[in-house]
Scaffold this motif. Structure first.
Motif, PDB file in Angstrom:
ATOM      1  N   LEU A 289       0.817  -1.078   0.043  1.00 20.10           N
ATOM      2  CA  LEU A 289       0.031   0.131  -0.025  1.00 20.10           C
ATOM      3  C   LEU A 289       0.733   1.398   0.152  1.00 20.10           C
ATOM      4  O   LEU A 289       0.561   2.044  -0.929  1.00 20.10           O
ATOM      5  CB  LEU A 289      -1.048   0.015   1.240  1.00 20.10           C
TER       6      LEU A 289
ATOM      7  N   ARG B 186       0.495   3.701  -3.080  1.00 23.13           N
ATOM      8  CA  ARG B 186       0.183   5.190  -2.890  1.00 23.13           C
ATOM      9  C   ARG B 186       1.067   5.992  -3.456  1.00 23.13           C
ATOM     10  O   ARG B 186       0.597   7.145  -4.108  1.00 23.13           O
ATOM     11  CB  ARG B 186      -0.263   5.508  -1.443  1.00 23.13           C
TER      12      ARG B 186
ATOM     13  N   LEU C  77      -6.519   4.640  -1.518  1.00 18.90           N
ATOM     14  CA  LEU C  77      -5.666   4.361  -2.582  1.00 18.90           C
ATOM     15  C   LEU C  77      -5.310   5.457  -3.424  1.00 18.90           C
ATOM     16  O   LEU C  77      -4.493   5.375  -4.341  1.00 18.90           O
ATOM     17  CB  LEU C  77      -6.447   3.329  -3.643  1.00 18.90           C
TER      18      LEU C  77
END
Length: 200
Positions: free
Chosen positions: A43, A47, A98
């Motif tokens: 993640l 990002r 996201l």
């Protein structure tokens, strides 16, 4: 799964090239609640990749895997019986945080490839896209299949090493080897930042 650095995948590289932000689109593949545990380690890199692309004017498209009826199960119904992602369930929804924007396109699909049975190619051609940067899950299934099909359809492919993930390191590295050998240029956040920052 640990994040991958440039040093960890450079041994697979046969050719090196940087993406052109004026010709590229970022594909974020299937970052959904169903894959939350697999996606969690990437993640931060995902990002960062989204933010870098946005800052360089690179359009960001998301895909969402879902099934609506047995008519769209295809071979996945046999291969993953009891483990399909059904539309309308919490598992089918994209993960929060996201870096999505309200205008971002979400391409819905029902097989590994984001091109099969969708209008993704038409969307990309209509935007003047010549290159795709592939991120998301799972490295060796939907990401790899989408990358291969993008290559076959004439798109230059860049495959993220640190913003893709799958169930284990061996499968992840096997895909990186295949991508580097015949289908894609490998990138990570550091290389992407240098490339799009320089050309933006």
């Amino acid at each position: 799964m640990a994040a991958f650095t440039a040093a960890s995948y450079s041994k697979y590289e046969i050719r090196r090239r940087d993406p052109n932000p004026k010709a590229a689109a970022l594909l974020v593949i299937d970052m959904q609640n169903y894959f939350a545990s697999t996606a969690a380690p990437i993640l931060p890199a995902l990002r960062t990749t989204v933010a870098l692309c946005r800052a360089a004017g690179v359009p960001v498209l998301f895909t969402r895997h879902r099934h609506r009826s047995p008519a769209d199960y295809g071979m996945l119904g046999e291969r993953w019986a009891g483990n399909l992602i059904f539309d309308g369930t919490p598992e089918s929804e994209l993960l929060p945080d996201l870096g999505r924007h309200p205008g971002d396109r979400v391409v819905e699909k029902s097989t590994y490839s984001a091109f099969a049975g969708t209008d993704l190619e038409e969307i990309l051609r209509g935007m003047g896209v010549e290159e795709v940067i592939v991120t998301g899950v799972m490295t060796n299934l939907c990401c790899e299949t989408t990358a291969r099909e993008a290559f076959v359809r004439g798109f230059r492919v860049f495959f993220s090493t640190d913003a893709t993930a799958t169930s284990n390191r061996d499968l992840h590295e096997a895909t990186l080897k295949n991508m580097a050998y015949g289908f894609a240029y490998l990138v990570d956040c550091n290389r992407l930042e240098a490339a799009v920052g320089r050309k933006a």
